[in-house]
Scaffold this active site. Structure first.
Site, PDB file in Angstrom:
ATOM      1  N   GLU A 226      45.231  20.684  48.360  1.00 43.82           N
ATOM      2  CA  GLU A 226      46.545  20.571  47.735  1.00 43.82           C
ATOM      3  C   GLU A 226      46.507  20.875  46.234  1.00 43.82           C
ATOM      4  O   GLU A 226      47.421  20.516  45.502  1.00 43.82           O
ATOM      5  CB  GLU A 226      47.099  19.161  47.972  1.00 43.82           C
ATOM      6  CG  GLU A 226      47.272  18.821  49.444  1.00 43.82           C
ATOM      7  CD  GLU A 226      47.710  17.388  49.665  1.00 43.82           C
ATOM      8  OE1 GLU A 226      48.883  17.096  49.409  1.00 43.82           O
ATOM      9  OE2 GLU A 226      46.873  16.566  50.083  1.00 43.82           O
TER      10      GLU A 226
ATOM     11  N   SER B 295      60.148  19.060  45.824  1.00 46.43           N
ATOM     12  CA  SER B 295      59.678  17.762  46.296  1.00 46.43           C
ATOM     13  C   SER B 295      60.834  16.787  46.444  1.00 46.43           C
ATOM     14  O   SER B 295      61.880  16.913  45.797  1.00 46.43           O
ATOM     15  CB  SER B 295      58.615  17.201  45.347  1.00 46.43           C
ATOM     16  OG  SER B 295      57.445  17.984  45.381  1.00 46.43           O
TER      17      SER B 295
ATOM     18  N   SER C 119      51.051  17.191  52.075  1.00 46.84           N
ATOM     19  CA  SER C 119      51.648  18.515  51.897  1.00 46.84           C
ATOM     20  C   SER C 119      51.863  19.252  53.208  1.00 46.84           C
ATOM     21  O   SER C 119      52.043  20.468  53.218  1.00 46.84           O
ATOM     22  CB  SER C 119      50.807  19.389  50.946  1.00 46.84           C
ATOM     23  OG  SER C 119      50.866  18.878  49.628  1.00 46.84           O
TER      24      SER C 119
END
Length: 317
Positions: free
Chosen positions: A17, A288, A153
């Site tokens: 990530e 996000s 993720s």
């Protein structure tokens, strides 16, 4: 306090990530700077510990996704050298980072979570994959969700609609971790709930409803433009929204989390909201979910993070 504080935003590292983490870190550092906090973005490498000892910051903010940022190990190091940080302590981070452990704690606290089995790679290979997967399907049925037991993720995540799809999903999952979490997939609305505690107890932001273009909210659905649609607040009946908020708050408390977290849930058409997992270091990129929820609640992300920095420094004193 914040005008004099020097804050280190940790990001990057060597996990899968990394690039997402750097994007999160840049956004957090920029937001703190706009809130008049002296924030420095710092990658995580072999020079980090000597630099922390030689020139310790007043506080650390984690934007470090993956193992070191979320499994409690780096938090233990910061505790050892006396540097305060935003977010849960090492023990709570470790509990939440390991999804089977977190789900067991949630279940024991009476919070609904899908039935699951955690399967190490060695078990998968040593006991015979075909027979083992047949038993999983017999016990949990289909569809199933397959994901790494530790990670985020959406990497290695797959929704399995038929028994024939399960072997490939397991192999894809093991590419990102040594333990696979296989859980019963409950169709419904995929919901993310930001929970923040600035000192008066946990409170929730408006829930974010996720509508991916494909079967799963995987890496591509999270970070490719146009691959998902988000609804903030989520399209839920008022009573269901209250239940979601109550369950998210209870999960936050059960896992011993602190400052801020994101609780991922599935809301079926009938029955209670199901807790899927808790995110120790929520993503902070442009797509996000926690920043979306923060904005929907009428809060500035930089001011929120600055307040949590102040709280971390005060807690250490």
């Amino acid at each position: 306090m914040r005008q004099d504080a020097r804050v280190l935003v940790l990001a990057g590292g060597l996990s899968y990530e990394r690039e997402v983490s750097l994007r999160s870190g840049r956004r957090v550092a920029d937001a703190l700077s706009r809130a008049n906090v002296h924030a420095e973005l710092r990658d995580v490498d072999t020079n980090l510990l000597p630099d922390l000892i030689a020139d310790p910051p007043d506080a650390v903010v984690f934007a470090l996704h993956g193992g070191n940022g979320e499994d409690g190990s780096l938090r233990s190091v910061l505790d050892l050298i006396g540097i305060p940080y935003v977010g849960p302590d090492a023990d709570a981070a470790r509990r939440a980072w390991d999804k089977p452990t977190a789900k067991a704690l949630l279940r024991d606290a009476g919070l609904p979570t899908p039935e699951w089995i955690a399967l190490p790679r060695e078990t998968f290979s040593d006991l015979g994959a075909a027979k083992l997967l047949d038993r999983i399907v017999d016990k949990l049925g289909v569809p199933l969700a397959v994901k790494p037991a530790r990670g985020g993720s959406g990497l290695g995540v797959a929704v399995v609609r038929t028994a024939e799809e399960l072997p490939a999903a397991m192999i894809g999952c093991f590419a990102y971790g040594d333990v696979a979490l296989v859980e019963a997939f409950a169709p419904g609305k995929d919901i993310a709930v930001g929970v923040v505690d600035t000192g008066d107890g946990p409170r929730v932001f408006p829930a974010v409803e996720i509508e991916p273009s494909g079967d799963a909210y995987d890496f591509a659905a999270r970070y490719n433009p146009g691959a998902s649609t988000w609804h903030v607040p989520a399209r839920l009946a008022p009573r269901v929204s209250e239940d979601v908020a109550a369950v998210a708050t209870a999960a936050f408390r059960t896992l011993g989390l602190r400052d801020l977290s994101r609780i991922d849930m599935m809301v079926p058409q009938a029955g209670p909201p199901l807790v899927l997992e808790a995110k120790v270091v929520p993503g902070m990129t442009e797509t996000s979910l926690l920043p979306m929820a923060c904005e929907a609640a009428g809060h500035d992300l930089g001011e929120l993070m600055a307040g949590l920095v102040d709280r971390a420094i005060a807690r250490a004193k």
